[in-house]
Design an enzyme around this catalytic site. Structure first.
Site, PDB file in Angstrom:
ATOM      1  N   HIS A 454       4.541  -9.247  -5.582  1.00 17.31           N
ATOM      2  CA  HIS A 454       4.258  -8.153  -4.741  1.00 17.31           C
ATOM      3  C   HIS A 454       4.659  -8.144  -3.378  1.00 17.31           C
ATOM      4  O   HIS A 454       4.531  -7.439  -2.530  1.00 17.31           O
ATOM      5  CB  HIS A 454       2.648  -7.701  -4.738  1.00 17.31           C
ATOM      6  CG  HIS A 454       2.449  -7.168  -6.043  1.00 17.31           C
ATOM      7  ND1 HIS A 454       2.603  -5.931  -6.173  1.00 17.31           N
ATOM      8  CD2 HIS A 454       1.643  -7.686  -7.080  1.00 17.31           C
ATOM      9  CE1 HIS A 454       1.910  -5.401  -7.448  1.00 17.31           C
ATOM     10  NE2 HIS A 454       1.494  -6.405  -7.861  1.00 17.31           N
ATOM     11  N   LYS A 645      -1.662   3.819   5.882  1.00 18.41           N
ATOM     12  CA  LYS A 645      -1.308   2.466   5.044  1.00 18.41           C
ATOM     13  C   LYS A 645      -2.052   1.622   5.934  1.00 18.41           C
ATOM     14  O   LYS A 645      -2.316   1.543   6.841  1.00 18.41           O
ATOM     15  CB  LYS A 645       0.196   2.325   4.888  1.00 18.41           C
ATOM     16  CG  LYS A 645       1.023   2.508   5.962  1.00 18.41           C
ATOM     17  CD  LYS A 645       2.429   2.328   5.875  1.00 18.41           C
ATOM     18  CE  LYS A 645       3.050   3.505   5.335  1.00 18.41           C
ATOM     19  NZ  LYS A 645       3.523   3.353   4.056  1.00 18.41           N
ATOM     20  N   ARG A 646      -2.125   0.261   5.395  1.00 20.47           N
ATOM     21  CA  ARG A 646      -2.654  -0.848   6.033  1.00 20.47           C
ATOM     22  C   ARG A 646      -1.860  -1.128   7.443  1.00 20.47           C
ATOM     23  O   ARG A 646      -0.898  -0.650   7.492  1.00 20.47           O
ATOM     24  CB  ARG A 646      -2.564  -2.129   5.015  1.00 20.47           C
ATOM     25  CG  ARG A 646      -3.594  -2.215   4.223  1.00 20.47           C
ATOM     26  CD  ARG A 646      -5.194  -2.310   4.497  1.00 20.47           C
ATOM     27  NE  ARG A 646      -5.446  -3.410   5.672  1.00 20.47           N
ATOM     28  CZ  ARG A 646      -6.419  -4.476   5.060  1.00 20.47           C
ATOM     29  NH1 ARG A 646      -6.747  -4.182   3.835  1.00 20.47           N
ATOM     30  NH2 ARG A 646      -6.443  -5.236   5.880  1.00 20.47           N
ATOM     31  N   LYS A 651       5.049  -2.807   8.486  1.00 18.71           N
ATOM     32  CA  LYS A 651       4.920  -1.188   8.347  1.00 18.71           C
ATOM     33  C   LYS A 651       5.354  -0.306   9.606  1.00 18.71           C
ATOM     34  O   LYS A 651       5.509   0.883   9.261  1.00 18.71           O
ATOM     35  CB  LYS A 651       3.410  -0.849   7.841  1.00 18.71           C
ATOM     36  CG  LYS A 651       3.213  -1.495   6.576  1.00 18.71           C
ATOM     37  CD  LYS A 651       1.974  -1.170   5.911  1.00 18.71           C
ATOM     38  CE  LYS A 651       1.555  -1.904   4.504  1.00 18.71           C
ATOM     39  NZ  LYS A 651       2.308  -1.232   3.275  1.00 18.71           N
ATOM     40  N   THR A 753       3.417   2.741  -2.941  1.00 23.11           N
ATOM     41  CA  THR A 753       3.071   3.753  -3.786  1.00 23.11           C
ATOM     42  C   THR A 753       2.319   4.941  -3.135  1.00 23.11           C
ATOM     43  O   THR A 753       2.416   6.179  -3.890  1.00 23.11           O
ATOM     44  CB  THR A 753       2.038   3.355  -4.642  1.00 23.11           C
ATOM     45  OG1 THR A 753       0.882   2.788  -4.072  1.00 23.11           O
ATOM     46  CG2 THR A 753       2.392   2.408  -5.561  1.00 23.11           C
ATOM     47  N   LYS A 757       3.001   9.361  -3.580  1.00 21.98           N
ATOM     48  CA  LYS A 757       1.958  10.240  -3.946  1.00 21.98           C
ATOM     49  C   LYS A 757       2.120  11.355  -2.973  1.00 21.98           C
ATOM     50  O   LYS A 757       1.950  12.580  -3.261  1.00 21.98           O
ATOM     51  CB  LYS A 757       0.300   9.608  -3.408  1.00 21.98           C
ATOM     52  CG  LYS A 757       0.003   8.369  -4.338  1.00 21.98           C
ATOM     53  CD  LYS A 757      -1.078   7.688  -3.630  1.00 21.98           C
ATOM     54  CE  LYS A 757      -1.152   6.399  -4.778  1.00 21.98           C
ATOM     55  NZ  LYS A 757      -2.035   5.140  -3.913  1.00 21.98           N
TER      56      LYS A 757
END
Length: 920
Positions: A454, A645-646, A651, A753, A757
């Site tokens: 992952h 998101k985290r 990110k 993911t 969505k």
């Protein structure tokens, strides 16, 4: 009125129809209700029937502060429904026949009385929720038992998905959707004088995951059940899930998530399947084999949760293990002091299942974590082998003892390296307990296990110190050494004299502190290794696992992630699901590829209007939610721009911050210009020990404090940090989004993911060519996304060439310099000017993720976003292209590929007989 008045006004529903004079009084009641008047039941029903019959509007009137009044319907249809359309609407949510409703009411009252021991005089909302949950659960139980009987009779190959995280969220509404009970339950709860949404809000999120990895596991369970696979999810029943996040004075504060404090109506303890798990001790070698002795024993108590498939009568099982001390734990001293202390010490071993580690993409080498990882696989493998031995066409005796059959009847999928201990544990069981020859056992092990990677981030890869291993799991360390010895002999035979390759591929990393590389263990011990998006899988075989790919290329595959359309469309966005069903039927719920049919309506003005209308309705609902829960008013006509998101450097929430500041500065510079209004919302949790991530949250809240209180800006720009982002908040936020920010540095996000969505729910994506964004652009057309920034090859070229130098961008780009100077100079923290000194230093001198390199491209891309948003019809056409391109990103497709290409089983859309029907 839950924003109904604003919604009605915004879409122009209320035009006074031609009607006889005698109905004018009723129309006055309609206006009064929309303006907030409280209606009793009979008046509400009268008005609904009248408005439906005379105006062609389908509205529900209620006040959610008063008991005994009708709940708002989950979608508000703004035009008359034909019989055909009405069937579609009912079908997606299930039939609400009088018998169903009456039966549900009886069951509800029975559970309130007999299960909860309450009556309506003293029952609380939570009691009503538990009564409803137990009523719905009743509809699962018969199917659950029938499913297990079916598997026992058919003896299929079983799939075991082992994961340290299952981020399930809430269960009630998802179960009603999958069992087609939603309409009937809504009607029953209304007739009982209760509010369905209030009851649903009483359920605690099952937050047994950090983010994407855990939520993926939850989506996979849904798809495995919906595709008729004999599949089981195995994990840990954490007493405390992912922490609840509070924002206090702009800072993240963690609170324990005591999600089980009121009980969990969905789980069933199974003490009859309790299993012993050993730790510590030593090994004894003798001619008869190896024994693990003087070990400490912890008991693993299983709790089962039903996982219903979508309307196929299949209910699979998620089994979560809870740690329990054995009765004789430390009870060696029988004096009073020793006895009391021994009982208190039971907590030490029960701590194994106490709390989820709150780290995402970061490895923390703690003994308790390794205990958790071994605990789940040791208990699970005992369960797998027990079931393997007894599952043989109705025989309850131990019937199957030929372990060569194990790979034909069992597939074990390791969700990242966390369950990697399954490999040495399976070898221990086969060699030490079942007395198999090593080579035979190894062949069985590798054919049974498969591994999903992952992440490519080096700090996330698990490397356990040898000393810790030797102390906690002495026999397993011996087995790992033997696996490594035999593997390196094999490598040496293929690459004679290549000692560097041997060192790179060894399971044991040399150095002052020798470590076990768990990813290497997983690759060597599995028959299949997969990444989770095409670009991620390509990066794995080109870099991280290059040597292993060259040795055994047949092992490596790609399985692009997916999401379940049941939760992430039908449940969370029923209005959009209905609009789609009106055009193409409802088969898309089980075959998301059918969304391609929507392209026929790309120039259909009515469809474009319907899509835009649903989006505006969802935005209004979310605006009301923010006002109620965050005390923040936002402009529902503004663009809703989300990055949820985290919180992590890769990110790049910091890149988003720089855009916020740049946009703020531009509005301040030209306040009279026509600016596209934006509400920028960021949400996500920072790992408690991740200082930089916590500082990023503080910067976002500081920017919000300045921007949101600047009178020159008004409602043209708002910056909000969404506290305690979790599955349930995502279900409310995602349907309201206009823009989805997926802006990681190319080559760092494995898949994502959340991006899928948002796409499915009608948001446009601004993003880099990273993770699944690449495939999203292929499916929807790159021209229908806002793609910017460096590609993977650009990042590699920069690293290989002159490198990344932040100061060059800072000196060259005036708006970037202005923004950084404002952060550094205390513009956003006037009381503490050097508050963000560390973040500034990070961005200027130590930024691994090259934020400045993509700044210019990002800002220009955001300008294109603003321009398109001013053209609603063109914007909505791109939205339709995106929704139509979502078929690939169903977890049903992902699981079908795992099933056929890794597990060797065939998915099926066949419905098994219901509990009251005869098994064939």
């Amino acid at each position: 009125m839950y924003g109904l008045a604003r919604f009605v006004a915004s879409v122009g529903l209320l035009t006074l129809p031609d009607m006889p004079f005698k109905y004018h009084g009723l129309w006055d009641w309609v206006i009064a209700a929309i303006n907030g008047a409280v209606l009793n039941d009979s008046t509400a029903v009268t008005l609904e029937n009248w408005v439906s019959g005379h105006c062609g509007l389908h509205l529900s009137f209620y006040c959610n502060k008063e008991p005994g009044v009708r709940p708002v319907s989950r979608s508000i249809m703004s035009k008359p429904l034909s019989d055909h359309d009405r069937k579609k609407q009912i079908s997606v949510r299930g039939l609400a026949g009088p018998e169903n409703v009456a039966e549900l009411k009886v069951a509800f009252n029975r559970h309130l009385h007999f299960t909860l021991v309450k009556d309506r005089n003293v029952a609380t909302k939570r009691d009503y929720y538990f009564a409803l949950a137990n009523t719905v659960r009743d509809h699962l139980v018969g199917r659950w038992i029938r499913t297990q009987q079916y598997y026992y009779e058919k003896d299929p190959k079983r799939v075991y998905y082992i994961s340290l995280e299952f981020y399930m969220g809430r269960t009630l509404q998802n179960t009603m959707v999958n069992l087609a009970l939603e309409n009937a339950c809504d009607e029953a709860i209304y007739q009982l004088g209760l509010d369905m949404e209030e009851l649903e809000d009483m359920e605690e999120d099952a937050g047994l995951g950090n983010g994407g990895l855990g939520r993926l596991a939850a989506c996979f369970l849904d798809s495995m059940a919906s595709l008729g696979l004999a599949a089981y999810g195995y994990g840990i029943r954490y007493e405390f899930g992912i922490f609840n996040q509070k924002i206090v004075n702009g800072w993240q504060v963690e609170e324990a998530d005591d999600w089980l404090r009121y009980g969990n109506p969905w789980e069933k303890a199974r003490p009859e399947y309790m299993r012993p798990v050993k730790f510590y001790g030593r090994t004894e070698h003798s001619p008869s084999g190896v024994k693990w002795v003087d070990a400490q024993v912890v008991l693993a108590l299983p709790y089962d949760t039903p996982i219903p498939g979508y309307r196929n009568n299949i209910v699979n099982t998620m089994r979560l293990w809870s740690a329990k001390a054995p009765c004789d734990f430390n009870l060696k001293d029988f004096n009073v002091g020793g006895y009391i202390q021994a009982v208190l010490d039971r907590n030490l071993c029960e701590n194994i299942s106490r709390v989820l580690y709150p780290n995402d993409n970061f490895f923390e080498g703690k003994e308790l974590r390794l205990k958790q990882e071994y605990f789940v696989v040791a208990a699970t493998l005992q369960d797998i082998i027990r079931r393997f031995k007894v599952s043989k066409f109705g025989s309850r005796e131990i019937a199957r003892t030929d372990f060569n059959e194990l790979p034909n009847k069992v597939a074990i999928q390791l969700n990242d390296t966390h369950p990697a201990m399954a490999i040495p544990e399976l070898m221990r069981v086969l060699v030490d307990e079942e007395k198999l020859d090593w080579d035979v056992a190894w062949n069985i092990c590798t054919r049974t296990c498969a591994y999903t990677n992952h992440t490519v981030l080096p700090e996330a890869l698990e490397r356990w110190p040898i000393d810790l291993f030797h102390h906690l799991l002495p026999r397993h360390l011996e087995i790992i050494f033997e696996i490594n010895r035999r593997f390196l002999e094999f490598v040496a035979s293929k690459y004679p004299g290549d000692s560097d390759r041997l060192a790179r591929m060894s399971l044991i990393e040399e150095g002052p502190c020798k470590k076990v590389n768990m990813a290497h263990l997983c690759i060597v011990g599995s028959h299949a290794v997969n990444g989770v998006a095409r670009i991620h899988s390509e990066i794995l075989i080109a870099t991280l696992f290059k040597d292993f790919y060259e040795l055994e290329p047949h092992k490596f595959q790609n399985k692009t992630n997916g999401i379940t359309p049941r939760r992430w469309l039908v449940m969370c966005n029923p209005g959009l699901a209905e609009v789609i069903a009106e055009r193409i039927g409802e088969d898309f719920v089980r075959d998301l590829d059918q969304l391609k049919k929507l392209l026929k309506f790309i120039n259909d003005d009515a469809f474009i209007r319907d899509i835009a209308k649903i989006k505006q309705e969802n935005k209004l609902k979310f605006a009301v939610h923010l006002e109620e829960h965050y005390k923040v008013k936002i402009n529902p006509q503004s663009m809703f721009d989300f990055q949820v998101k985290r919180i992590h450097e890769y990110k790049r929430q910091l890149l988003n911050c720089l855009h916020m500041i740049t946009y703020y500065n531009r509005i301040k510079k030209e306040p009279n210009k026509h600016w596209t209004p934006r509400t920028i919302m960021v949400g996500g949790k920072a790992a408690p020990g991740y200082h930089t991530a916590k500082m990023i949250i503080r910067l976002i809240t500081a920017i919000g404090e300045v921007v949101n209180n600047d009178p020159v800006i008004g409602d043209r720009l708002k910056v909000l940090f969404l506290e305690n982002y979790r599955v349930t908040l995502a279900e409310k936020a995602i349907p309201s989004a206009d823009l989805s920010e997926q802006i990681s540095t190319a080559g760092t996000e494995a898949s994502g993911t959340g991006n899928m969505k948002f796409m499915l729910n009608g948001a446009l994506t601004i993003g880099t060519m990273d993770g699944a964004n690449v495939e999203m652009a292929e499916e929807a057309g790159e021209e229908n996304l806002f793609i910017f920034g460096m590609r993977v090859e650009d990042v590699d070229a920069m690293d290989a060439g002159k490198g990344y130098h932040a100061t060059e961008y800072y000196n060259r780009i005036p708006e970037l310099k202005q923004a950084m100077d404002q952060i550094a100079g205390g513009f956003f923290s006037p009381k503490q000017p050097d508050l963000f000194k560390e973040l500034v230093d990070l961005l200027m001198h130590h930024d691994r993720f090259k934020v400045f390199a993509d700044y210019e491209s990002y800002i220009k891309c955001q300008e294109k976003v603003n321009e398109l948003y001013k053209k609603p019809k063109e914007w909505t056409k791109k939205v339709i292209h995106n929704i139509a391109g979502c078929g690939k990103f169903s977890s049903d497709r992902t699981i079908s590929q795992y099933a056929r290409e890794i597990w060797g089983v065939e998915p099926s859309l066949e419905k098994i007989p219901a509990p009251d029907e005869q098994l064939k």
